[in-house]
Design a protein around this motif. Structure first.
Motif, PDB file in Angstrom:
ATOM      1  N   GLU A 207       3.397  -7.052  -7.135  1.00  0.00           N
ATOM      2  CA  GLU A 207       2.530  -6.141  -7.879  1.00  0.00           C
ATOM      3  C   GLU A 207       2.015  -6.781  -9.172  1.00  0.00           C
ATOM      4  O   GLU A 207       0.871  -6.543  -9.581  1.00  0.00           O
ATOM      5  CB  GLU A 207       3.282  -4.846  -8.194  1.00  0.00           C
ATOM      6  CG  GLU A 207       3.565  -3.970  -6.975  1.00  0.00           C
ATOM      7  CD  GLU A 207       4.643  -4.525  -6.049  1.00  0.00           C
ATOM      8  OE1 GLU A 207       4.614  -4.202  -4.847  1.00  0.00           O
ATOM      9  OE2 GLU A 207       5.512  -5.282  -6.530  1.00  0.00           O
ATOM     10  N   LYS A 265      -2.748  -0.509  -3.572  1.00  0.00           N
ATOM     11  CA  LYS A 265      -2.860   0.742  -2.842  1.00  0.00           C
ATOM     12  C   LYS A 265      -1.720   1.673  -3.243  1.00  0.00           C
ATOM     13  O   LYS A 265      -0.572   1.263  -3.339  1.00  0.00           O
ATOM     14  CB  LYS A 265      -2.816   0.478  -1.336  1.00  0.00           C
ATOM     15  CG  LYS A 265      -4.011  -0.311  -0.822  1.00  0.00           C
ATOM     16  CD  LYS A 265      -3.916  -0.513   0.682  1.00  0.00           C
ATOM     17  CE  LYS A 265      -5.112  -1.299   1.198  1.00  0.00           C
ATOM     18  NZ  LYS A 265      -5.020  -1.513   2.669  1.00  0.00           N
ATOM     19  N   LYS A 266      -2.062   2.925  -3.485  1.00  0.00           N
ATOM     20  CA  LYS A 266      -1.063   3.902  -3.883  1.00  0.00           C
ATOM     21  C   LYS A 266      -0.384   4.517  -2.658  1.00  0.00           C
ATOM     22  O   LYS A 266      -0.976   4.618  -1.587  1.00  0.00           O
ATOM     23  CB  LYS A 266      -1.701   5.012  -4.732  1.00  0.00           C
ATOM     24  CG  LYS A 266      -2.280   4.516  -6.057  1.00  0.00           C
ATOM     25  CD  LYS A 266      -2.868   5.657  -6.856  1.00  0.00           C
ATOM     26  CE  LYS A 266      -3.417   5.163  -8.197  1.00  0.00           C
ATOM     27  NZ  LYS A 266      -4.003   6.260  -8.992  1.00  0.00           N
ATOM     28  N   ASP A 268       0.679   7.516  -0.622  1.00  0.00           N
ATOM     29  CA  ASP A 268       0.139   8.872  -0.546  1.00  0.00           C
ATOM     30  C   ASP A 268       1.231   9.947  -0.518  1.00  0.00           C
ATOM     31  O   ASP A 268       1.127  10.965  -1.191  1.00  0.00           O
ATOM     32  CB  ASP A 268      -0.739   9.011   0.705  1.00  0.00           C
ATOM     33  CG  ASP A 268      -1.970   8.110   0.633  1.00  0.00           C
ATOM     34  OD1 ASP A 268      -2.477   7.899  -0.483  1.00  0.00           O
ATOM     35  OD2 ASP A 268      -2.400   7.627   1.688  1.00  0.00           O
TER      36      ASP A 268
END
Length: 286
Positions: A207, A265-266, A268
């Motif tokens: 990250e 990308k998160k 969900d």
């Protein structure tokens, strides 16, 4: 001057191929990918056209290796499986590996070096912690070896293992968690052992590589003694990164170039599976 090898270790689907490509775009560097699969593939770069630069490059290396060490590739593969696979991790950690394997490993790198004389830095993303330890032992008098241990958010790794049709086989939820936890424990033990041997090791998160690639590259360059400005310039200008000569690994190796995606990308959904993975892998990821 000795060539320098940068070995990237970590769990599968943690972004090691992307890091390999990024570092391969540094000055005088070349991306080699997962060369631990060289004997599994009989020395032939998979899914490459025979007239491609990657196929031709590895075909020359195979030819040199075959001259230096005659033998059956199935025998080489068995030796590598017994000395590199995760189930045999304690062997190189505590006792060291057998002479036949060590000799084969040395000949593999000598064959690569023969065809990369114009490069100062070789980048390898074979990942396996056992191989990382064996490389340290086998190449101590032949190459300068530095290491990068790459971790990725366990929730995203476990989610990735739920997908089918990728290079690495899919795994069920619990098996993915156990795999990620175990491999990262092995990686921590490997980092400890490598540092005791005097190697420079950079530990970082995927990250951070995506969110702050310039800062991460500065850190890697400073710790491992490689010139990173060329890669930084490409990333700053959103230029495509050359994928190099990746032997095997993530399917992105089959592209001629990629642009580093800067957005993460998160996740969900945050149900019980999310929290289980977070808690189970908390200590090794934090």
């Amino acid at each position: 001057m000795k060539q320098k090898l940068i070995y990237i270790l970590g769990a599968g689907r943690s972004g090691t191929t992307i890091l390999d490509i990024v570092l391969g775009n540094c000055s005088d560097s070349i991306s080699l990918g997962e060369i631990n699969r060289f004997f599994k593939r009989n020395g032939i770069a998979p899914k490459r056209e025979i007239d491609s630069k990657e196929y031709v490059f590895w075909d020359k290396i195979k030819g040199t290796f075959d001259k230096n060490l005659e033998g059956d590739y199935s025998r080489f593969k068995k030796a590598f499986d017994k000395n590199e696979y995760h189930t045999h991790f304690l062997k190189p950690l505590l006792f060291g590996s057998d002479k036949f394997y060590q000799n084969t490993l040395i000949k593999q790198y000598e064959s690569i070096a023969e065809h990369t004389k114009d490069k100062k830095v070789l980048i390898e993303s074979s990942k396996y912690p056992a191989r990382a330890l064996n490389v340290s032992s086998a190449l101590k008098d032949k190459m300068e070896v530095g290491y990068v241990y790459l971790k990725k958010d366990p929730v995203k790794v476990v989610s990735s293992f739920g997908k089918k049709g990728l290079e690495q086989p899919a795994k069920p939820f619990l098996a993915s968690n156990l795999y990620y936890f175990t491999i990262n424990v092995f990686c921590y033990l490997t980092v400890w052992k490598l540092r005791k041997r005097g190697h420079n090791v950079v530990v970082l998160k995927y990250e951070d590589l995506i969110a702050e690639p310039l800062r991460v590259l500065d850190r890697i360059g400073s710790r491992l003694g490689i010139e990173v400005e060329a890669a930084k310039d490409k990333i700053k200008d959103d230029e495509a990164l050359d994928t190099g000569y990746l032997f095997d690994g993530n399917r992105i190796r089959l592209k001629d170039n990629i642009v580093l995606q800067r957005d993460l990308k998160k996740v969900d959904r945050k149900g019980s599976a999310y929290y289980f993975t977070r808690v189970f892998n908390y200590l090794i990821y934090r």
